[in-house]
Design a protein around this motif. Structure first.
Motif, PDB file in Angstrom:
ATOM      1  N   HIS A  39       0.811  -1.216   0.000  1.00 34.38           N
ATOM      2  CA  HIS A  39       0.000   0.000   0.000  1.00 34.38           C
ATOM      3  C   HIS A  39       0.849   1.274   0.000  1.00 34.38           C
ATOM      4  O   HIS A  39       0.331   2.361  -0.247  1.00 34.38           O
ATOM      5  CB  HIS A  39      -0.930   0.022   1.221  1.00 34.38           C
ATOM      6  CG  HIS A  39      -0.206   0.009   2.528  1.00 34.38           C
ATOM      7  ND1 HIS A  39      -0.023  -1.123   3.276  1.00 34.38           N
ATOM      8  CD2 HIS A  39       0.403   1.001   3.227  1.00 34.38           C
ATOM      9  CE1 HIS A  39       0.646  -0.840   4.381  1.00 34.38           C
ATOM     10  NE2 HIS A  39       0.922   0.454   4.367  1.00 34.38           N
ATOM     11  N   ARG A 110      -6.270  13.330   3.626  1.00 33.87           N
ATOM     12  CA  ARG A 110      -6.903  12.288   4.424  1.00 33.87           C
ATOM     13  C   ARG A 110      -8.414  12.269   4.221  1.00 33.87           C
ATOM     14  O   ARG A 110      -9.035  11.204   4.217  1.00 33.87           O
ATOM     15  CB  ARG A 110      -6.585  12.516   5.907  1.00 33.87           C
ATOM     16  CG  ARG A 110      -5.148  12.209   6.290  1.00 33.87           C
ATOM     17  CD  ARG A 110      -4.893  12.604   7.730  1.00 33.87           C
ATOM     18  NE  ARG A 110      -5.878  12.023   8.653  1.00 33.87           N
ATOM     19  CZ  ARG A 110      -6.000  12.361   9.918  1.00 33.87           C
ATOM     20  NH1 ARG A 110      -5.220  13.312  10.436  1.00 33.87           N
ATOM     21  NH2 ARG A 110      -6.888  11.787  10.684  1.00 33.87           N
ATOM     22  N   VAL A 113      -9.096  10.467   0.698  1.00 35.07           N
ATOM     23  CA  VAL A 113      -8.795   9.057   0.460  1.00 35.07           C
ATOM     24  C   VAL A 113     -10.004   8.161   0.735  1.00 35.07           C
ATOM     25  O   VAL A 113     -10.060   7.018   0.247  1.00 35.07           O
ATOM     26  CB  VAL A 113      -7.602   8.595   1.337  1.00 35.07           C
ATOM     27  CG1 VAL A 113      -6.351   9.349   0.975  1.00 35.07           C
ATOM     28  CG2 VAL A 113      -7.914   8.721   2.818  1.00 35.07           C
ATOM     29  N   THR A 144      -3.008   7.197   8.192  1.00 31.77           N
ATOM     30  CA  THR A 144      -3.542   6.919   6.857  1.00 31.77           C
ATOM     31  C   THR A 144      -2.560   6.085   6.045  1.00 31.77           C
ATOM     32  O   THR A 144      -2.960   5.181   5.301  1.00 31.77           O
ATOM     33  CB  THR A 144      -3.837   8.241   6.125  1.00 31.77           C
ATOM     34  OG1 THR A 144      -4.766   8.998   6.894  1.00 31.77           O
ATOM     35  CG2 THR A 144      -4.414   7.985   4.746  1.00 31.77           C
ATOM     36  N   LEU A 145      -1.260   6.360   6.178  1.00 34.13           N
ATOM     37  CA  LEU A 145      -0.260   5.614   5.434  1.00 34.13           C
ATOM     38  C   LEU A 145      -0.141   4.176   5.936  1.00 34.13           C
ATOM     39  O   LEU A 145       0.151   3.266   5.164  1.00 34.13           O
ATOM     40  CB  LEU A 145       1.091   6.321   5.557  1.00 34.13           C
ATOM     41  CG  LEU A 145       2.264   5.732   4.758  1.00 34.13           C
ATOM     42  CD1 LEU A 145       1.944   5.737   3.264  1.00 34.13           C
ATOM     43  CD2 LEU A 145       3.531   6.528   5.025  1.00 34.13           C
ATOM     44  N   GLU A 147      -2.661   2.305   7.417  1.00 32.43           N
ATOM     45  CA  GLU A 147      -3.867   1.524   7.120  1.00 32.43           C
ATOM     46  C   GLU A 147      -4.779   2.300   6.176  1.00 32.43           C
ATOM     47  O   GLU A 147      -5.862   2.758   6.554  1.00 32.43           O
ATOM     48  CB  GLU A 147      -4.616   1.196   8.418  1.00 32.43           C
ATOM     49  CG  GLU A 147      -3.837   0.332   9.397  1.00 32.43           C
ATOM     50  CD  GLU A 147      -4.614   0.081  10.685  1.00 32.43           C
ATOM     51  OE1 GLU A 147      -5.721   0.648  10.825  1.00 32.43           O
ATOM     52  OE2 GLU A 147      -4.114  -0.668  11.541  1.00 32.43           O
ATOM     53  N   PRO A 148      -4.358   2.471   4.930  1.00 34.26           N
ATOM     54  CA  PRO A 148      -5.216   3.189   3.984  1.00 34.26           C
ATOM     55  C   PRO A 148      -6.365   2.300   3.506  1.00 34.26           C
ATOM     56  O   PRO A 148      -6.309   1.072   3.669  1.00 34.26           O
ATOM     57  CB  PRO A 148      -4.251   3.508   2.835  1.00 34.26           C
ATOM     58  CG  PRO A 148      -3.279   2.380   2.861  1.00 34.26           C
ATOM     59  CD  PRO A 148      -3.102   2.013   4.306  1.00 34.26           C
ATOM     60  N   VAL A 152      -6.567   2.556  -2.182  1.00 33.51           N
ATOM     61  CA  VAL A 152      -5.596   3.659  -2.170  1.00 33.51           C
ATOM     62  C   VAL A 152      -4.170   3.104  -2.093  1.00 33.51           C
ATOM     63  O   VAL A 152      -3.887   2.193  -1.314  1.00 33.51           O
ATOM     64  CB  VAL A 152      -5.858   4.619  -0.987  1.00 33.51           C
ATOM     65  CG1 VAL A 152      -4.747   5.666  -0.888  1.00 33.51           C
ATOM     66  CG2 VAL A 152      -7.212   5.301  -1.153  1.00 33.51           C
ATOM     67  N   PHE A 154      -0.021   4.618  -1.980  1.00 36.07           N
ATOM     68  CA  PHE A 154       0.852   5.786  -1.823  1.00 36.07           C
ATOM     69  C   PHE A 154       2.225   5.489  -2.430  1.00 36.07           C
ATOM     70  O   PHE A 154       2.801   4.413  -2.199  1.00 36.07           O
ATOM     71  CB  PHE A 154       1.030   6.143  -0.337  1.00 36.07           C
ATOM     72  CG  PHE A 154      -0.171   6.789   0.292  1.00 36.07           C
ATOM     73  CD1 PHE A 154      -0.391   8.158   0.144  1.00 36.07           C
ATOM     74  CD2 PHE A 154      -1.080   6.043   1.020  1.00 36.07           C
ATOM     75  CE1 PHE A 154      -1.496   8.766   0.716  1.00 36.07           C
ATOM     76  CE2 PHE A 154      -2.184   6.643   1.605  1.00 36.07           C
ATOM     77  CZ  PHE A 154      -2.397   8.008   1.450  1.00 36.07           C
TER      78      PHE A 154
END
Length: 499
Positions: A39, A110, A113, A144-145, A147-148, A152, A154
């Protein structure tokens, strides 16, 4: 129609076209093919090595419309592939962290997303120069990074990975993009020149590939500059007028002059480096890195993997590396690092650099302390510890071996590593002892030990950093007395009278 620069016109379109990053391209292709898509990715490396191009290709592989799922071979022709290549796709969001550094920008990200992509499989966020984000912005991005949402992905890109917090690195798969070798850049330039219908001499291609300093984008920008001259044939005469010599070529020539003890020519090359774009500090850094490569080639052999050099360049530098030995490299690197720190805050940076270059050119005059101590013991110096240039005759650095009882402190001001403060004593002349004196005043270890019991003698030796060279026995009638040379370079207070 507006002119499209070569860097955009010939940007890599799939994993197979990426130049100089085959290992990373293969890893990402296999990850997509097997469904092991992470992810978050962190792409690090210097400018122009393919980070953004790789990010766009990965986005195309995830969202290509010609296939029912992610594919390692995106078509490059569907609507999604074309828009991603142009940077205009709604579902592939490219963010410049240098101009969106605040926590509010990340809060907006955030909030977005949570929404599914408009038409693609994945919403991909490409954050360029991510190290420019503020601490608060990084903290806002962490959760967020980690557990997106499943739709999504990154992709973070940076030229300064050490500025990225460890908490961010731990949540991403990191790929380090290496500098592209001159040979790989030259090969790509040849393909582009053929496609453009332009002839070019080999010397032109080599000059561009070396000036690019590992950056494919820089190489294409230089080629664009030459093509703007309006000629269909790029010759050696043309590049001499338009492009300077590559900095690594100048540094190579600089150390050829240093190896030849030619300080004047070394200063000429130093001037060329400084007038063609290097600052004093940057030149010191480049010289240190160059010396490191030479040292590794000299110590670890020409085939070592510790230096990243192409064939012809490696052969040239390996041959040059033989002209110095390991202690000399240690000394020169230490000297240039000291100068690098000094020029940062000095108003006489140019003078400091010139002085350092002259000092390097005099390196063959220095002796390693290991060699000096070995000679003090009357033996041969250890292998590789002669100091200075290898072409220097060992006889030039001979230090007289002291008699028994000499202080082992060495000459005053001597320093480890053959620094110029290490003074070499001239060979002692033959002792002027008359025959009568030789007969009854021969110097022995016991005599020297007894002389060292004198407080005056020890004090004189400590003050002068000298050693006992001879001992004169004074008889009551002074007719056959010897000239006292008890302590080299010491005041006359060190006489010892034999009772």
């Amino acid at each position: 129609m507006a002119y499209e620069v070569l860097a955009r016109k010939y940007r890599s379109r799939d994993f197979d076209e990426i130049v100089g990053q085959s290992a990373i391209a293969t890893t990402l292709k296999n990850a997509v093919a097997t469904g092991r898509i992470h992810h978050g990715y962190l792409f690090t490396g210097t400018r122009g090595v393919g980070k953004t191009s790789m990010a766009r290709i990965l986005a195309k592989a995830l969202n290509c419309e010609r296939y029912d799922g992610p594919t390692p071979t995106p078509c490059g022709e569907c609507e999604s592939c074309r828009r991603i290549a142009e940077g205009a796709d709604l579902d592939v969001v490219e963010i410049d962290a240098a101009s969106n550094t605040g926590v509010d920008d990340i809060r907006e990200l955030r909030g977005n997303v949570a929404y599914r992509p408009a038409r693609s499989r994945y919403k991909v966020y490409i954050i360029d120069e991510v190290h420019m984000l503020s601490t608060s912005a990084f903290n806002a991005l962490l959760k967020t990074l980690e557990e997106p949402p499943e739709h999504v992905k990154f992709i973070l890109a940076t030229t300064e990975s050490h500025k990225v917090p460890a908490t961010i690195k731990s949540r991403c798969q990191r790929f380090d993009f290496r500098s592209i070798s001159p040979a790989e850049i030259a090969g790509q330039l040849r393909k582009i020149l053929d496609a453009e219908g332009v002839e070019a001499d080999d010397v032109v291609v080599r000059r561009i590939s070396r000036l690019a300093a590992g950056s494919m984008r820089d190489a294409l920008s230089l080629l664009d500059q030459l093509l703007a001259y309006g000629t269909k044939a790029l010759t050696a005469e043309l590049i001499e007028d338009l492009l300077p010599s590559a900095h690594d070529e100048l540094i190579f020539s600089l150390f050829e002059a240093v190896a030849a003890n030619d300080a004047a020519q070394a200063l000429v090359y130093t001037d060329q480096c400084l007038t063609r774009g290097y600052t004093a500090e940057r030149l010191c850094e480049a010289v240190i890195e160059y010396l490191r490569s030479l040292m590794l080639l000299a110590v670890c052999s020409a085939d070592t993997d510790l230096v990243d050099l192409s064939g012809p360049t490696r052969e040239q530098m390996a041959e040059q590396a033989k002209k110095f030995d390991a202690p000399t490299y240690v000394y020169m690197i230490g000297l240039m690092e000291e100068v690098r720190r000094m020029v940062k805050s000095s108003s006489a940076a140019r003078a400091l650099v010139d002085a350092a270059v002259v000092r390097l050119a005099m390196s063959s005059s220095f002796s390693d302390i290991g060699a000096v101590l070995a000679r003090l013991d009357g033996g041969e110096p250890p292998a590789g510890a002669t100091g200075g240039s290898k072409k220097k005759d060992d006889r030039d650095a001979v230090v007289p071996a002291p008699p028994v009882g000499q202080s082992r402190s060495g000459p005053a001001g001597a320093a480890v590593g053959g620094r110029p403060e290490a003074r070499e004593r001239p060979a002692p002349q033959e002792q002027r002892i008359p025959e009568a004196g030789r007969a009854r005043g021969q110097v022995t270890g016991a005599d020297r030990a007894k002389a060292m019991e004198s407080v005056l003698v020890r004090h004189a030796i400590e003050l002068s950093n000298g050693f006992i060279e001879s001992i004169t026995r004074h008889q009551p009638p002074a007719t056959d007395a010897l000239v006292d040379e008890s302590v080299a370079d010491a005041p006359p207070a060190d006489e010892e009278e034999d009772s």
